[in-house]
Design a protein around this motif. Sequence first.
Motif, PDB file in Angstrom:
ATOM      1  N   ASN A 253       0.799  -1.227   0.000  1.00 26.86           N
ATOM      2  CA  ASN A 253       0.000   0.000   0.000  1.00 26.86           C
ATOM      3  C   ASN A 253       0.833   1.279   0.000  1.00 26.86           C
ATOM      4  OD1 ASN A 253      -2.457  -1.463   0.059  1.00 26.86           O
ATOM      5  ND2 ASN A 253      -2.114  -1.859   2.218  1.00 26.86           N
ATOM      6  N   ASP A 254       2.144   1.175   0.117  1.00 27.39           N
ATOM      7  CA  ASP A 254       2.993   2.366   0.046  1.00 27.39           C
ATOM      8  C   ASP A 254       3.003   2.909  -1.383  1.00 27.39           C
ATOM      9  OD1 ASP A 254       3.666   2.447   2.700  1.00 27.39           O
ATOM     10  OD2 ASP A 254       5.643   1.552   2.459  1.00 27.39           O
ATOM     11  N   ALA A 255       3.417   4.153  -1.518  1.00 27.17           N
ATOM     12  CA  ALA A 255       3.407   4.813  -2.827  1.00 27.17           C
ATOM     13  C   ALA A 255       4.485   4.298  -3.776  1.00 27.17           C
ATOM     14  CB  ALA A 255       3.569   6.322  -2.641  1.00 27.17           C
TER      15      ALA A 255
END
Length: 90
Positions: free
Chosen positions: A7-9
């Motif tokens: 879910n990190d960018a």
Amino acid sequence: MLSPDKNDAGVWIYQDAWFNQGYFDKGVKINYLTHKQNNGVYLMVIEGSIQIAGEVLYKRDAIGITQAQNIQIKAQSECRLLLMETPMNW
């Protein structure tokens, strides 16, 4: 840039590693907290200069830090940094 969290960018990897890149103005203070207690960091100055762990680092200088969860960095000039955090097994 890179982390084990989908879910990190950034880019997702199958490792407990985090790669971060930052651009900072002169005088900015950065407080980096490691994601896990036994992780260490390798920090490279791409441009500019910083103060870290009582040392001043300049363009192309690097430092490895272990056994510290809270890492304080101060931009001595406009700077660009690459910080890599990985597990350190002793």
